[in-house]
Every structure is written in C-alpha cells, then in structure tokens.
Design an enzyme around this catalytic site. Structure first.
Site, PDB file in Angstrom:
ATOM      1  N   GLY A  78       0.777  -1.050  -0.036  1.00 28.80           N
ATOM      2  CA  GLY A  78      -0.088   0.071   0.030  1.00 28.80           C
ATOM      3  C   GLY A  78       0.705   1.151  -0.022  1.00 28.80           C
ATOM      4  N   GLN A  79       2.100   1.130  -0.052  1.00 32.00           N
ATOM      5  CA  GLN A  79       2.930   2.373  -0.166  1.00 32.00           C
ATOM      6  C   GLN A  79       2.653   3.123  -1.250  1.00 32.00           C
ATOM      7  OE1 GLN A  79       3.926  -0.665   0.440  1.00 32.00           O
ATOM      8  NE2 GLN A  79       5.792  -0.950   1.204  1.00 32.00           N
ATOM      9  N   GLN A  80       2.740   4.485  -1.126  1.00 31.53           N
ATOM     10  CA  GLN A  80       2.440   5.270  -2.236  1.00 31.53           C
ATOM     11  C   GLN A  80       3.148   4.996  -3.788  1.00 31.53           C
ATOM     12  OE1 GLN A  80       3.003   9.393  -1.159  1.00 31.53           O
ATOM     13  NE2 GLN A  80       1.448  10.224  -2.885  1.00 31.53           N
ATOM     14  N   LEU A  82       3.871   2.156  -4.898  1.00 31.25           N
ATOM     15  CA  LEU A  82       3.440   0.854  -5.289  1.00 31.25           C
ATOM     16  C   LEU A  82       1.907   0.909  -5.402  1.00 31.25           C
ATOM     17  CD1 LEU A  82       5.067  -1.539  -2.417  1.00 31.25           C
ATOM     18  CD2 LEU A  82       5.627  -1.053  -4.695  1.00 31.25           C
TER      19      LEU A  82
END
Length: 201
Positions: A78-80, A82
C-alpha cells in the site's frame, strides 16, 4: 481408459476460482487480515505471528477453499510508490477488500482519496466491494458510524455494485469470517458479469 478417468476426476474436483484484491494504505492491516482469514478457513493452518508481519513490498498471495469455490487473495503493498501497480490486477479480479486503519485519523483523507481513484477505474466497475474498518480492538479508533459516511461520499463511483462497510479486527479475528462469507455470496451473485477462472485441484 486412464486418460478418460483422469479427465472425469479433474472435472469432478475442479473448483471455480475467484481472485480478490486486498488493498489499502500501508500499515492498514492487509496482511494481518489475510493471515486471520487463512487461519479461520484453512484446517490446521497456523498463521504467522502478527508481531512478525512486516510491510508488504509487492505482492502477498493466499488461498481459501470455501463453499465449493477457491478464493485467491492478492494482498498488494500500500505504499504510495506501489499504488501505481494496483491497476495491473484490476481486470482479473472478482472483488476488492479495501482495508482502512480506523485508528489513523491523520491519514483517513489520504485513504479516501486512494479509494476514490481505485473504484473510478473502469476495470472495477461491477466488482463487489468490502470496506473493512480495521483495528476495532484499539480503544480510541473510529467506529463504522464515523467511517461509513466518509466513504459513502463516493456513492456515484460505487454505483449499484454489492458494497459493505463493516468493523473488523484482523488482530483478534473478530468480523473476519462474516466478511469472507459475505464476499462469497457477492462474487457468486456477480459471476454473470465476472465469470470465475476454472482451477484444477
């Protein structure tokens, strides 16, 4: 003769496979939720210790066999940086689980923006949507009554698809089985729009 019998056996034992995306911001509890689901629905499965679960970088996959179907879960990081990869999986998915960190008020607006971008994608136009207000075990978290109106603002994007917002604690397992059972019914109802893959067991 063997080939005939082998083919018949495969026909009898094959399962319809449905692919479910697990999305949300980093640290929302996506992987912990998947582990809780596998623990509840897979006999003799011993889940990872929650304290050992780290941030997903890329893709984490899990499967559950339930009510004659196979559910394949794709837990995406969920990192920006990704999030731009998520849409590569949309066309193959049959449902989306969107996990919200109910305890992180500071990022609720960011989570809502990411949610809106996701469901606006044409490849997700009819798929069922389960929004999980996670971390309900924490004392000061936001309840569903507080979270639901935030995400209902996107009603025009959600449209007429099956959609449910429900409380859950991936850590304690509370609410996990209800959500999965709801998803099973929803993806079966929607199978005319998104037919399952056929998977040999």
């Amino acid at each position: 003769m063997y080939t005939l019998l082998s083919g018949f056996y495969k026909y009898l034992t094959q399962k319809d496979e449905y692919c479910i995306l697990i999305l949300g911001l980093d640290n929302a509890g996506k992987t912990t939720y998947l582990e809780a689901a596998k623990t509840k629905f897979t006999k003799n499965y011993r889940g990872m210790n929650p304290s050992k679960i780290t941030t997903t970088v890329g893709l984490n996959i899990g499967q559950i066999d339930i009510q004659g179907i196979r559910m394949s879960f794709w837990d995406l990081g969920g990192q920006q940086e990704l999030q731009s990869l998520w849409d590569k999986y949309y066309s193959e998915s049959h449902a989306v689980i969107y996990v919200v960190d109910s305890n992180d008020r500071d990022r609720m607006h960011e989570s809502k923006e990411v949610f809106d971008r996701m469901i606006a994608n044409e490849y997700l136009s009819s798929v069922p949507l389960l929004v999980l207000a996670n971390k309900q075990d924490l004392p000061d978290c936001m309840g569903v009554r507080e979270i639901k109106p935030v995400f209902q603002e996107a009603g025009h994007l959600i449209g007429r698809r099956d959609c449910l917002v429900m409380p859950v604690s991936a850590l304690t397992g509370e609410g996990v089985d209800e959500g999965i059972k709801w998803l099973v019914e929803s993806i079966k109802r929607n199978s005319f729009a998104r037919p399952p893959k056929t998977e040999d067991t």
